[in-house]
Design a protein around this motif. Structure first.
Motif, PDB file in Angstrom:
ATOM      1  N   GLU A 104      18.255   9.677   3.271  1.00  0.00           N
ATOM      2  CA  GLU A 104      17.643   9.052   2.202  1.00  0.00           C
ATOM      3  C   GLU A 104      16.483   9.954   1.716  1.00  0.00           C
ATOM      4  N   THR A 105      15.855   9.571   0.393  1.00  0.00           N
ATOM      5  CA  THR A 105      14.655  10.165  -0.019  1.00  0.00           C
ATOM      6  C   THR A 105      13.481   9.044   0.059  1.00  0.00           C
ATOM      7  N   VAL A 106      12.493   9.534   0.379  1.00  0.00           N
ATOM      8  CA  VAL A 106      11.404   8.480   0.879  1.00  0.00           C
ATOM      9  C   VAL A 106      10.108   8.891   0.020  1.00  0.00           C
ATOM     10  N   GLU A 107       9.568   8.068  -0.976  1.00  0.00           N
ATOM     11  CA  GLU A 107       8.339   8.382  -1.670  1.00  0.00           C
ATOM     12  C   GLU A 107       7.583   6.928  -1.709  1.00  0.00           C
ATOM     13  N   MET A 108       6.297   7.466  -1.884  1.00  0.00           N
ATOM     14  CA  MET A 108       5.242   6.322  -1.939  1.00  0.00           C
ATOM     15  C   MET A 108       4.418   6.366  -3.549  1.00  0.00           C
ATOM     16  N   GLN A 109       4.275   5.669  -4.053  1.00  0.00           N
ATOM     17  CA  GLN A 109       3.578   5.329  -5.364  1.00  0.00           C
ATOM     18  C   GLN A 109       2.361   4.490  -5.418  1.00  0.00           C
ATOM     19  N   GLU A 110       1.097   4.641  -5.261  1.00  0.00           N
ATOM     20  CA  GLU A 110       0.120   3.481  -5.138  1.00  0.00           C
ATOM     21  C   GLU A 110       0.228   2.558  -4.022  1.00  0.00           C
ATOM     22  N   GLY A 111       1.039   3.086  -2.989  1.00  0.00           N
ATOM     23  CA  GLY A 111       1.072   2.073  -1.896  1.00  0.00           C
ATOM     24  C   GLY A 111       2.398   1.359  -1.880  1.00  0.00           C
ATOM     25  N   ASP A 116      15.199   6.346  -2.182  1.00  0.00           N
ATOM     26  CA  ASP A 116      16.206   6.672  -3.136  1.00  0.00           C
ATOM     27  C   ASP A 116      15.889   6.131  -4.651  1.00  0.00           C
ATOM     28  N   GLY A 117      14.709   6.012  -5.002  1.00  0.00           N
ATOM     29  CA  GLY A 117      14.149   5.803  -6.107  1.00  0.00           C
ATOM     30  C   GLY A 117      13.886   4.133  -6.424  1.00  0.00           C
ATOM     31  N   GLU A 118      14.482   3.514  -5.374  1.00  0.00           N
ATOM     32  CA  GLU A 118      14.369   1.922  -5.587  1.00  0.00           C
ATOM     33  C   GLU A 118      13.209   1.531  -4.778  1.00  0.00           C
ATOM     34  N   GLN A 119      12.393   0.580  -5.154  1.00  0.00           N
ATOM     35  CA  GLN A 119      11.444   0.083  -4.526  1.00  0.00           C
ATOM     36  C   GLN A 119      11.784  -1.080  -3.618  1.00  0.00           C
ATOM     37  N   ILE A 120      11.144  -0.775  -2.349  1.00  0.00           N
ATOM     38  CA  ILE A 120      11.392  -1.555  -1.153  1.00  0.00           C
ATOM     39  C   ILE A 120      10.311  -2.534  -0.909  1.00  0.00           C
ATOM     40  N   GLU A 121      10.662  -3.982  -0.583  1.00  0.00           N
ATOM     41  CA  GLU A 121       9.739  -4.984  -0.209  1.00  0.00           C
ATOM     42  C   GLU A 121       9.223  -4.671   1.238  1.00  0.00           C
ATOM     43  N   GLU A 122       8.166  -4.976   1.672  1.00  0.00           N
ATOM     44  CA  GLU A 122       7.680  -4.802   2.964  1.00  0.00           C
ATOM     45  C   GLU A 122       6.991  -6.054   3.286  1.00  0.00           C
ATOM     46  N   PRO A 123       7.405  -7.041   3.958  1.00  0.00           N
ATOM     47  CA  PRO A 123       6.666  -8.150   4.109  1.00  0.00           C
ATOM     48  C   PRO A 123       6.041  -8.063   5.398  1.00  0.00           C
ATOM     49  N   TYR A 124       6.195  -6.953   6.266  1.00  0.00           N
ATOM     50  CA  TYR A 124       5.425  -6.800   7.538  1.00  0.00           C
ATOM     51  C   TYR A 124       4.131  -6.105   7.462  1.00  0.00           C
ATOM     52  N   VAL A 125       3.924  -5.737   6.127  1.00  0.00           N
ATOM     53  CA  VAL A 125       2.478  -5.023   5.949  1.00  0.00           C
ATOM     54  C   VAL A 125       1.611  -5.816   5.270  1.00  0.00           C
ATOM     55  N   ASN A 126       0.476  -5.938   5.862  1.00  0.00           N
ATOM     56  CA  ASN A 126      -0.530  -6.740   4.965  1.00  0.00           C
ATOM     57  C   ASN A 126      -1.458  -5.730   4.270  1.00  0.00           C
ATOM     58  N   GLU A 127      -2.178  -6.158   3.191  1.00  0.00           N
ATOM     59  CA  GLU A 127      -3.094  -5.620   2.732  1.00  0.00           C
ATOM     60  C   GLU A 127      -2.796  -4.659   1.840  1.00  0.00           C
ATOM     61  N   LEU A 128      -1.539  -4.452   1.320  1.00  0.00           N
ATOM     62  CA  LEU A 128      -1.082  -3.314   0.480  1.00  0.00           C
ATOM     63  C   LEU A 128      -1.846  -3.294  -0.865  1.00  0.00           C
ATOM     64  N   ALA A 129      -2.373  -4.449  -1.234  1.00  0.00           N
ATOM     65  CA  ALA A 129      -3.420  -4.221  -2.653  1.00  0.00           C
ATOM     66  C   ALA A 129      -4.345  -3.221  -2.460  1.00  0.00           C
ATOM     67  N   ASP A 130      -4.827  -3.075  -1.097  1.00  0.00           N
ATOM     68  CA  ASP A 130      -5.886  -2.277  -0.773  1.00  0.00           C
ATOM     69  C   ASP A 130      -5.566  -0.611  -0.466  1.00  0.00           C
ATOM     70  N   TYR A 131      -4.140  -0.614  -0.383  1.00  0.00           N
ATOM     71  CA  TYR A 131      -3.644   0.449   0.136  1.00  0.00           C
ATOM     72  C   TYR A 131      -2.891   1.501  -1.041  1.00  0.00           C
ATOM     73  N   ALA A 132      -3.136   2.666  -1.360  1.00  0.00           N
ATOM     74  CA  ALA A 132      -2.935   3.205  -2.614  1.00  0.00           C
ATOM     75  C   ALA A 132      -2.517   4.553  -2.198  1.00  0.00           C
ATOM     76  N   GLU A 133      -1.933   4.850  -1.081  1.00  0.00           N
ATOM     77  CA  GLU A 133      -1.540   6.353  -0.675  1.00  0.00           C
ATOM     78  C   GLU A 133      -0.210   6.661  -1.734  1.00  0.00           C
ATOM     79  N   GLN A 134      -0.232   7.986  -2.027  1.00  0.00           N
ATOM     80  CA  GLN A 134       0.881   8.596  -2.376  1.00  0.00           C
ATOM     81  C   GLN A 134       1.667   9.546  -1.324  1.00  0.00           C
ATOM     82  N   ILE A 135       2.855   9.412  -1.453  1.00  0.00           N
ATOM     83  CA  ILE A 135       3.649  10.264  -0.841  1.00  0.00           C
ATOM     84  C   ILE A 135       4.733  11.122  -1.691  1.00  0.00           C
ATOM     85  N   GLU A 136       4.487  12.185  -1.770  1.00  0.00           N
ATOM     86  CA  GLU A 136       5.697  13.047  -2.432  1.00  0.00           C
ATOM     87  C   GLU A 136       7.046  12.907  -2.029  1.00  0.00           C
ATOM     88  N   GLU A 137       8.050  12.691  -2.826  1.00  0.00           N
ATOM     89  CA  GLU A 137       9.416  12.531  -2.464  1.00  0.00           C
ATOM     90  C   GLU A 137       9.708  13.453  -1.421  1.00  0.00           C
TER      91      GLU A 137
END
Length: 188
Positions: A104-111, A116-137
């Motif tokens: 697979e390919t992993v990428e992060m945009q604004e947290g 593989d280009g599809e957004q994944i829900e992460e209910p186990y992570v709190n405070e994503l609103a405060d988290y804005a990391e970028q990860i290149e694909e």
């Protein structure tokens, strides 16, 4: 007649000594068997681990005791979202969540996580609103996994030090928090 009683006493005394000897030795076999079974279970089936640090909060907390299923490490049954134990350098162990699977390919945009280009829900992570990391694909190679802690702002993981995790470094999958009792829960 006296001699016969005397012989019986001696003979009976020998029997008592033999029975006592058998009783002393009878504990040795079950103890050795119990130790062997415990060693096999702990080495190949399941073992307890202690969570150190805050990298998996809010799912797991510092000093939580978890039971880890080690059969998955030799059966190769890992899915996205599994909480796993990873063996690092110097026999140090890490508790992380599998995010990216082999191929697979992993990428992060604004947290937000994308696989593989599809957004994944992460209910186990709190405070994503405060988290804005970028990860290149990044591509996850075959027989490797991309892992992250649930506390994204405070975790050493595939993004910043551990890199992609070869499958043979995964010790097993966490099953349950068994102590402290107030935190008891199934972890996967």
């Amino acid at each position: 007649m006296i001699a016969w009683k005397y012989k019986g006493r001696i003979k009976g005394g020998c029997r008592v000594a033999e029975e006592q000897k058998k009783k002393k030795g009878s504990w040795l076999v079950p103890i050795i068997a119990a130790v062997a079974v415990a060693f096999i279970v702990r080495s190949f089936i399941a073992a307890p681990y202690v969570v150190e640090g805050a990298s998996m909060e809010p799912s797991l907390y510092d000093n939580d005791r978890i039971l880890v299923n080690k059969t998955t490490s030799w059966m190769g049954e890992f899915d996205r979202g599994d909480v796993v134990i990873i063996e690092g350098e110097n026999n140090r162990h890490y508790v992380k969540r599998i995010i990216g699977l082999p191929g697979e390919t992993v990428e992060m945009q604004e947290g937000e996580l994308y696989i593989d280009g599809e957004q994944i829900e992460e209910p186990y992570v709190n405070e994503l609103a405060d988290y804005a990391e970028q990860i290149e694909e990044t591509s996850v190679e075959e027989e490797e996994y991309y892992v992250m802690g649930d506390n994204r702002g405070n975790s050493l993981d595939s993004r910043n030090g551990l890199g992609h995790i070869p499958e043979e470094y995964i010790v097993g999958r966490s099953m349950v928090v068994f102590f402290p009792f107030g935190n008891m829960q199934i972890t996967n």
